[in-house]
Design an enzyme around this catalytic site. Structure first.
Site, PDB file in Angstrom:
ATOM      1  N   ASP A 129       0.781  -1.240   0.000  1.00 43.74           N
ATOM      2  CA  ASP A 129       0.000   0.000   0.000  1.00 43.74           C
ATOM      3  C   ASP A 129       0.816   1.295   0.000  1.00 43.74           C
ATOM      4  OD1 ASP A 129      -2.482   1.330  -0.008  1.00 43.74           O
ATOM      5  OD2 ASP A 129      -2.379   1.647   2.140  1.00 43.74           O
ATOM      6  N   CYS A 186     -25.290  -5.424 -12.519  1.00 40.33           N
ATOM      7  CA  CYS A 186     -25.447  -4.984 -11.131  1.00 40.33           C
ATOM      8  C   CYS A 186     -24.839  -3.596 -10.926  1.00 40.33           C
ATOM      9  CB  CYS A 186     -24.774  -5.979 -10.188  1.00 40.33           C
ATOM     10  SG  CYS A 186     -24.837  -5.502  -8.448  1.00 40.33           S
ATOM     11  N   CYS A 189     -23.213  -1.252  -5.836  1.00 38.06           N
ATOM     12  CA  CYS A 189     -22.182  -0.433  -5.208  1.00 38.06           C
ATOM     13  C   CYS A 189     -22.333   1.032  -5.596  1.00 38.06           C
ATOM     14  CB  CYS A 189     -20.790  -0.947  -5.566  1.00 38.06           C
ATOM     15  SG  CYS A 189     -20.388  -0.918  -7.331  1.00 38.06           S
ATOM     16  N   CYS A 236     -15.262   4.190   4.897  1.00 39.18           N
ATOM     17  CA  CYS A 236     -16.638   3.852   4.546  1.00 39.18           C
ATOM     18  C   CYS A 236     -16.637   2.506   3.844  1.00 39.18           C
ATOM     19  CB  CYS A 236     -17.225   4.936   3.632  1.00 39.18           C
ATOM     20  SG  CYS A 236     -18.905   4.595   3.050  1.00 39.18           S
ATOM     21  N   CYS A 239     -20.046   0.901  -0.295  1.00 36.82           N
ATOM     22  CA  CYS A 239     -20.010   0.304  -1.635  1.00 36.82           C
ATOM     23  C   CYS A 239     -19.507  -1.134  -1.581  1.00 36.82           C
ATOM     24  CB  CYS A 239     -19.164   1.140  -2.592  1.00 36.82           C
ATOM     25  SG  CYS A 239     -17.397   1.207  -2.212  1.00 36.82           S
ATOM     26  N   CYS A 243     -21.963  -5.217  -2.299  1.00 36.69           N
ATOM     27  CA  CYS A 243     -21.638  -6.159  -3.379  1.00 36.69           C
ATOM     28  C   CYS A 243     -22.263  -7.530  -3.134  1.00 36.69           C
ATOM     29  CB  CYS A 243     -20.128  -6.290  -3.508  1.00 36.69           C
ATOM     30  SG  CYS A 243     -19.625  -7.419  -4.834  1.00 36.69           S
TER      31      CYS A 243
END
Length: 371
Positions: A129, A186, A189, A236, A239, A243
């Site tokens: 990261d 879909c 999200c 958060c 989203c 899924c």
């Protein structure tokens, strides 16, 4: 060799592993450059600084031949989203309720990488990261899943609950078939996002994203997003949680070195608002929340307090009007105006009679014009 590598990775707590060629299609870098050019990265200037290194593994390390992508599951137990319907509670992102993944994943990556060098030779570098690495694009190339319409990785087995790490190696390893998009029609999200951070499927404007606003953004939360943030105070999951592929994710697969802290599932806003810097560092020691710092975190708490409708928070909010941090003072002004406009106007009148704090004067007048 690859089977033994996968066994070693599993023993170190990884739920998914795949191998990709150390190349990304030019279109991946082109999209990244356009995204940055459009300003969608907001305050994350580090996205600009090493963009060519980020666009392809060879840009960071020319000798790399293969990329081993590994995923650590943090699939939540039922009930870890319980703060969603209780506005006097703080909502912390699921991954933040656990031990800092940077430390856990990097340690495990190093052990896998050392094993690989011992068994097969070559050179390695590990990343979690903090380096210019396109983890999600590489994870898709390595067959761990696909980048969904929310731009995060989606796994058939682990849903949206994978934290990614990478091992770059000079070895030529057997490659996996890349992941294929299974989002179909879909859009769960997209519609779940409170701040409408997705201008289109597979596109994210970080400047509108609650995770960005509550973690990366250093200044005041823009007015247009304060109501929509609700009681999100660090990150958060809306989203991700929406899924449908998450129905296949199991908390049993979650890394045992990152078990959630019970006290972080739905903490009271009132308790967190009283934290000074030392108390903040102690309470969140070992979690990723500590990296954000007390002032930004209390800013977020005050936005949640203003949205809570909980008048018992008024004394704490009023006290924070004189906090040493102008970032905190500004958020306290907004929260006070939202909770009780009459008390806010009284405070404004009293301060105008002496002298308004210049560093947050605009917050006073903006709140006054709204009420």
């Amino acid at each position: 060799m690859v089977n033994a590598l996968k066994e070693k990775a599993e023993a170190e707590g990884f739920a998914a592993i795949g191998i990709a060629l150390a190349q990304l299609a030019p279109a991946v870098g082109d999209r990244l450059r356009q995204w940055v050019s459009d300003g969608c990265h907001g305050d994350m200037l580090w996205m600009e600084d090493r963009i060519d290194q980020r666009a392809s593994p060879g840009g960071l390390w020319p000798e790399v031949r293969s990329v081993i992508m590994l995923g650590t599951s943090y699939a939540p137990e039922e009930g870890l989203l319980e703060a969603a319907g209780t506005p006097d509670k703080a909502r912390l992102s699921i991954y933040a309720q656990r031990k800092d993944y940077h430390d856990v994943v990097k340690g495990a990556l190093k052990r896998v990488a050392q094993w690989l060098v011992h068994e097969a030779g070559g050179e390695v570098k590990v990343f979690v990261d903090t380096a210019p690495v396109m983890e999600k694009a590489l994870a898709e190339a390595a067959g761990l899943g696909w980048q969904g319409k929310h731009t995060n990785l989606v796994s058939r087995d682990h849903g949206s609950w994978l934290l990614l790490g990478a091992i770059y190696t000079t070895l030529d390893l057997t490659l996996e078939a890349p992941g294929s998009d299974r989002c179909g029609s879909c859009n769960a999200c997209q519609t779940a996002c409170p701040t409408k951070a997705f201008p289109a499927p597979y596109q994210l404007d970080a400047r509108r994203c609650i995770s960005y606003l509550t973690i990366e953004h250093k200044g005041p939360i823009p007015y247009e997003f304060r109501k929509a943030i609700g009681n999100h105070v660090y990150g958060c999951d809306d989203c991700l949680a929406a899924c449908p592929w998450n129905k296949f994710a199991s908390a049993a697969a979650a890394n045992k070195a990152m078990l959630p802290r019970v006290e972080l599932a739905a903490p009271d806003l009132a308790d967190l608002l009283t934290l000074n810097d030392a108390a903040f560092r102690t309470f969140f020691s070992g979690t990723p929340i500590k990296r954000t710092g007390r002032d930004r975190f209390v800013r977020n708490l005050l936005i949640a307090a203003g949205n809570s409708g909980d008048l018992t928070l008024l004394p704490i909010v009023s006290e924070l009007l004189d906090d040493p941090s102008p970032l905190v003072r500004g958020a306290a002004i907004w929260a006070l105006a939202e909770l009780n406009p009459a008390v806010f106007k009284s405070q404004l009148a009293n301060r105008q009679a002496t002298e308004l704090d210049e560093s947050v004067r605009d917050e006073w007048f903006s709140a006054a014009s709204a009420h």
